[in-house]
Motif scaffolding. Sequence first.
Motif, PDB file in Angstrom:
ATOM      1  N   LEU A 137     -12.367   4.565  -6.309  1.00 21.82           N
ATOM      2  CA  LEU A 137     -11.202   5.326  -5.745  1.00 21.82           C
ATOM      3  C   LEU A 137     -11.805   6.619  -4.979  1.00 21.82           C
ATOM      4  N   ALA A 138     -12.850   7.196  -4.989  1.00 13.47           N
ATOM      5  CA  ALA A 138     -13.471   8.178  -4.135  1.00 13.47           C
ATOM      6  C   ALA A 138     -13.921   7.348  -2.837  1.00 13.47           C
ATOM      7  N   ALA A 139     -14.466   5.990  -2.926  1.00 13.04           N
ATOM      8  CA  ALA A 139     -14.870   5.378  -1.722  1.00 13.04           C
ATOM      9  C   ALA A 139     -13.652   5.105  -1.076  1.00 13.04           C
ATOM     10  N   ALA A 140     -12.651   4.651  -1.606  1.00 16.83           N
ATOM     11  CA  ALA A 140     -11.598   4.227  -0.946  1.00 16.83           C
ATOM     12  C   ALA A 140     -10.869   5.671  -0.047  1.00 16.83           C
ATOM     13  N   LEU A 141     -10.886   6.904  -0.693  1.00 12.43           N
ATOM     14  CA  LEU A 141     -10.064   7.935  -0.121  1.00 12.43           C
ATOM     15  C   LEU A 141     -11.200   8.473   1.093  1.00 12.43           C
ATOM     16  N   LYS A 142     -12.263   8.174   1.093  1.00 12.29           N
ATOM     17  CA  LYS A 142     -13.233   8.396   2.118  1.00 12.29           C
ATOM     18  C   LYS A 142     -12.937   7.451   3.235  1.00 12.29           C
ATOM     19  N   VAL A 143     -12.822   6.312   2.975  1.00  7.90           N
ATOM     20  CA  VAL A 143     -12.470   5.224   4.242  1.00  7.90           C
ATOM     21  C   VAL A 143     -11.079   5.519   4.688  1.00  7.90           C
ATOM     22  N   TRP A 144     -10.146   5.994   3.686  1.00  6.20           N
ATOM     23  CA  TRP A 144      -8.807   6.270   4.213  1.00  6.20           C
ATOM     24  C   TRP A 144      -8.762   7.513   5.191  1.00  6.20           C
ATOM     25  N   ALA A 145      -9.642   8.613   4.905  1.00  2.00           N
ATOM     26  CA  ALA A 145      -9.593   9.550   5.775  1.00  2.00           C
ATOM     27  C   ALA A 145     -10.399   9.235   7.009  1.00  2.00           C
ATOM     28  N   ARG A 146     -11.448   8.545   7.063  1.00  7.08           N
ATOM     29  CA  ARG A 146     -12.360   8.023   8.248  1.00  7.08           C
ATOM     30  C   ARG A 146     -11.353   7.043   9.161  1.00  7.08           C
ATOM     31  N   CYS A 147     -10.786   6.522   8.598  1.00  6.92           N
ATOM     32  CA  CYS A 147     -10.102   5.443   9.305  1.00  6.92           C
ATOM     33  C   CYS A 147      -8.481   5.447   9.587  1.00  6.92           C
ATOM     34  N   GLN A 148      -7.978   6.811   9.489  1.00  6.37           N
ATOM     35  CA  GLN A 148      -6.682   7.036  10.113  1.00  6.37           C
ATOM     36  C   GLN A 148      -6.455   6.593  11.439  1.00  6.37           C
ATOM     37  N   THR A 149      -5.151   6.185  11.763  1.00  4.46           N
ATOM     38  CA  THR A 149      -4.923   6.123  13.290  1.00  4.46           C
ATOM     39  C   THR A 149      -4.647   7.358  13.886  1.00  4.46           C
ATOM     40  N   PRO A 150      -4.777   7.740  14.856  1.00  2.96           N
ATOM     41  CA  PRO A 150      -4.444   9.120  15.478  1.00  2.96           C
ATOM     42  C   PRO A 150      -3.168   9.800  15.024  1.00  2.96           C
ATOM     43  N   GLY A 151      -2.245   9.006  14.976  1.00  8.49           N
ATOM     44  CA  GLY A 151      -0.781   9.671  14.493  1.00  8.49           C
ATOM     45  C   GLY A 151      -0.888   9.883  13.144  1.00  8.49           C
ATOM     46  N   GLY A 152      -1.931   9.101  12.130  1.00 10.87           N
ATOM     47  CA  GLY A 152      -1.891   9.403  10.675  1.00 10.87           C
ATOM     48  C   GLY A 152      -0.816   8.388   9.848  1.00 10.87           C
ATOM     49  N   ASP A 153      -0.498   7.459  10.834  1.00 11.31           N
ATOM     50  CA  ASP A 153       0.766   6.642  10.073  1.00 11.31           C
ATOM     51  C   ASP A 153       0.211   5.302   9.654  1.00 11.31           C
ATOM     52  N   GLY A 154      -0.938   5.103   9.791  1.00  7.74           N
ATOM     53  CA  GLY A 154      -1.911   3.994   9.299  1.00  7.74           C
ATOM     54  C   GLY A 154      -3.333   3.865   9.393  1.00  7.74           C
ATOM     55  N   LEU A 155      -3.791   2.706   9.251  1.00 12.87           N
ATOM     56  CA  LEU A 155      -5.185   2.457   9.251  1.00 12.87           C
ATOM     57  C   LEU A 155      -5.732   1.783  10.489  1.00 12.87           C
ATOM     58  N   ASP A 156      -6.783   1.962  11.021  1.00 13.39           N
ATOM     59  CA  ASP A 156      -7.248   1.246  12.112  1.00 13.39           C
ATOM     60  C   ASP A 156      -8.077  -0.001  11.610  1.00 13.39           C
ATOM     61  N   ALA A 157      -7.672  -0.992  12.174  1.00 11.92           N
ATOM     62  CA  ALA A 157      -8.269  -2.209  11.391  1.00 11.92           C
ATOM     63  C   ALA A 157      -9.440  -2.482  12.002  1.00 11.92           C
ATOM     64  N   SER A 158     -10.014  -1.999  13.085  1.00 11.75           N
ATOM     65  CA  SER A 158     -11.451  -2.125  13.738  1.00 11.75           C
ATOM     66  C   SER A 158     -12.378  -1.336  12.824  1.00 11.75           C
ATOM     67  N   CYS A 159     -11.881   0.172  12.392  1.00 11.16           N
ATOM     68  CA  CYS A 159     -12.684   1.098  11.702  1.00 11.16           C
ATOM     69  C   CYS A 159     -12.884   0.358  10.189  1.00 11.16           C
ATOM     70  N   LEU A 160     -11.736  -0.132   9.820  1.00  7.36           N
ATOM     71  CA  LEU A 160     -11.957  -0.642   8.219  1.00  7.36           C
ATOM     72  C   LEU A 160     -12.934  -1.986   8.357  1.00  7.36           C
ATOM     73  N   GLY A 161     -12.683  -2.650   9.272  1.00  5.88           N
ATOM     74  CA  GLY A 161     -13.708  -3.766   9.474  1.00  5.88           C
ATOM     75  C   GLY A 161     -15.375  -3.460   9.752  1.00  5.88           C
ATOM     76  N   ALA A 162     -15.258  -2.608  10.434  1.00  3.17           N
ATOM     77  CA  ALA A 162     -16.699  -2.023  10.738  1.00  3.17           C
ATOM     78  C   ALA A 162     -17.341  -1.206   9.340  1.00  3.17           C
ATOM     79  N   ASP A 163     -16.518  -0.384   8.733  1.00  5.62           N
ATOM     80  CA  ASP A 163     -16.717   0.027   7.557  1.00  5.62           C
ATOM     81  C   ASP A 163     -17.254  -1.112   6.442  1.00  5.62           C
ATOM     82  N   PHE A 164     -16.532  -2.125   6.353  1.00  5.81           N
ATOM     83  CA  PHE A 164     -16.547  -3.205   5.436  1.00  5.81           C
ATOM     84  C   PHE A 164     -18.028  -3.907   5.898  1.00  5.81           C
TER      85      PHE A 164
END
Length: 139
Positions: free
Chosen positions: A32-59
């Motif tokens: 859960l803590a790891a997921a919340l860190k990724v959530w915060a780091r990979c937010q799209t600029p508008g805050g309405d979703g997650l950036d796929a390239s950020c998620l892919g790079a994190d993974f």
Amino acid sequence: VCGKLTWTRRDCFKGLSSREQVKEHAVGPFQLAAALKVWARCQTPGGDGLDASCLGADFVEKLANRTRRERREIDVCLAALEADAPPLSLGRCLGLPILSQRKLYKRMEDGAYVYRSMYAEHVAVWLSYFPPEQLLVLP
């Protein structure tokens, strides 16, 4: 939260739209803590979703780091096994007794990626409990 290895799946992260939704998933505290860190780091600029390239790079970064660390642990264990001090299996050396499911699953929650693929090691343990005729191994 979508499963540790499926963060980059579009159908997974598109369905998550808030920190609260991340917190609602039934995962362990570490995950859960790891997921919340990724959530915060990979937010799209508008805050309405997650950036796929950020998620892919994190993974890719996390998986590469974990597999490198695991390979080092395996190398140390293999050296100990070659020196026969003391004689034990690779799984035991890594702290992963095959049939101790609770311990194995906890360790596999965030690791043992390389060890999972060492099928000969796993089959050898099962063969110590069951005759070959009772096992079905498919290629």
